[in-house]
Design an enzyme around this catalytic site. Structure first.
Site, PDB file in Angstrom:
ATOM      1  N   ARG A 140      -7.819 -27.234  -7.827  1.00 48.52           N
ATOM      2  CA  ARG A 140      -8.727 -27.376  -8.958  1.00 48.52           C
ATOM      3  C   ARG A 140      -8.613 -26.132  -9.824  1.00 48.52           C
ATOM      4  NH1 ARG A 140     -15.284 -27.888  -8.368  1.00 48.52           N
ATOM      5  NH2 ARG A 140     -15.139 -25.652  -8.046  1.00 48.52           N
ATOM      6  N   THR A 176     -11.120 -25.217 -16.055  1.00 47.74           N
ATOM      7  CA  THR A 176     -11.293 -26.583 -16.611  1.00 47.74           C
ATOM      8  C   THR A 176     -11.906 -27.531 -15.580  1.00 47.74           C
ATOM      9  OG1 THR A 176      -9.136 -27.309 -15.830  1.00 47.74           O
ATOM     10  CG2 THR A 176      -9.226 -26.272 -18.015  1.00 47.74           C
ATOM     11  N   ASP A 209     -17.077 -21.783  -1.073  1.00 51.41           N
ATOM     12  CA  ASP A 209     -15.721 -22.316  -1.233  1.00 51.41           C
ATOM     13  C   ASP A 209     -15.122 -22.552   0.158  1.00 51.41           C
ATOM     14  OD1 ASP A 209     -12.865 -22.446  -1.426  1.00 51.41           O
ATOM     15  OD2 ASP A 209     -13.005 -21.607  -3.447  1.00 51.41           O
ATOM     16  N   ASP A 253     -11.728 -20.853   0.979  1.00 50.40           N
ATOM     17  CA  ASP A 253     -11.845 -19.409   1.225  1.00 50.40           C
ATOM     18  C   ASP A 253     -12.500 -19.132   2.569  1.00 50.40           C
ATOM     19  OD1 ASP A 253     -10.734 -19.067  -1.224  1.00 50.40           O
ATOM     20  OD2 ASP A 253     -12.539 -18.283  -2.205  1.00 50.40           O
TER      21      ASP A 253
END
Ligand code: PRP
Length: 210
Positions: A103, A107, A203, A206
């Site tokens: 991703r 955007t 995330d 991560d």
């Protein structure tokens, strides 16, 4: 798309520790692994099976095994890899295909950077693994990619989902007249302005891989 929230105290308990920012990477990996095993139980409720005969020590009986061709498990790189072992523990004879999607954090659009999938997707049930459904862009891209290559029976498994993302997937896949199912551990409150699930878990990529 059918949406199934696997509402179970063990799942909620493990998700709680997964969300906690104090949870370290080894523990996060173990929890993601355990959670997918529990979600797989729901997600494979309609897995195709075929009958075969066995003998118990007492009598002959008819049992079942997974039908051929075997299901295809597709982890979305990279965070979906954290769910692969747990899923394969439940479906040890399944095959594995890989799809790399990332991703763009500005955007929020997903793009495909890698794929390794078998040719006969039209004959297989596909199980897509991704810890998070946030804006939905990644899952839409993954499902469209699989459908373009012939897949016609897709179940996505996510640990967490955002309501906005689920709505977007529903809207963008409305024209695809195929059985698509989402099995998720929880539907959270919302997305924040950065496209993160709230309260979420941060995330997943991560936290799994640094
Ligand atoms: C994260 C996550 C999903 C995606 C969800 O991946 O693992 O794949 O974002 O977001 P979306 O629903 O808004 O598309 P990321 O792009 O960070 O890649 P990674 O798995 O390599 O960390």
């Amino acid at each position: 798309m059918r949406v199934h929230v696997a509402d179970h105290p063990l799942i909620a308990h493990k998700l709680t520790y997964l969300r906690d920012k104090r949870t370290d990477t080894p523990t996060f990996r173990r929890l993601a692994d355990e959670l997918v095993t529990l979600l797989a139980y729901e997600a494979t409720r309609e897995v195709r099976v075929s009958p075969f005969e066995i003998e118990t020590p007492v009598a002959t009986t008819t049992g079942i095994h997974l039908a051929s061709p075997k299901p295809l498990v597709v982890p979305i790189l990279r965070a979906g890899l954290g769910m692969l072992d747990g899923m394969m523990r439940m479906l040890p004879t399944a095959e594995v295909g890989f799809l790399g999607l990332v991703r763009n954090e500005e955007t929020l659009e997903a793009h495909t950077y890698a794929n390794r999938l078998p040719e006969d997707l039209d004959k297989r049930q596909c199980y897509v693994l991704d810890p998070m459904l946030a804006t939905g862009g990644t899952l839409i891209a993954a499902i469209q990619y699989l459908v373009e290559r012939g897949a016609d029976d897709i179940t996505a498994i996510t640990l967490l989902s955002a309501p906005e993302g689920i709505e977007r997937v529903q809207a963008e896949l409305a024209h695809i007249d195929l059985p698509v199912t989402l099995v998720t551990g929880a539907i959270d409150e919302r997305l924040n302005e950065h496209g993160y699930i709230v309260p979420g878990l941060g995330d997943a990529g991560d936290r799994l891989y640094g």
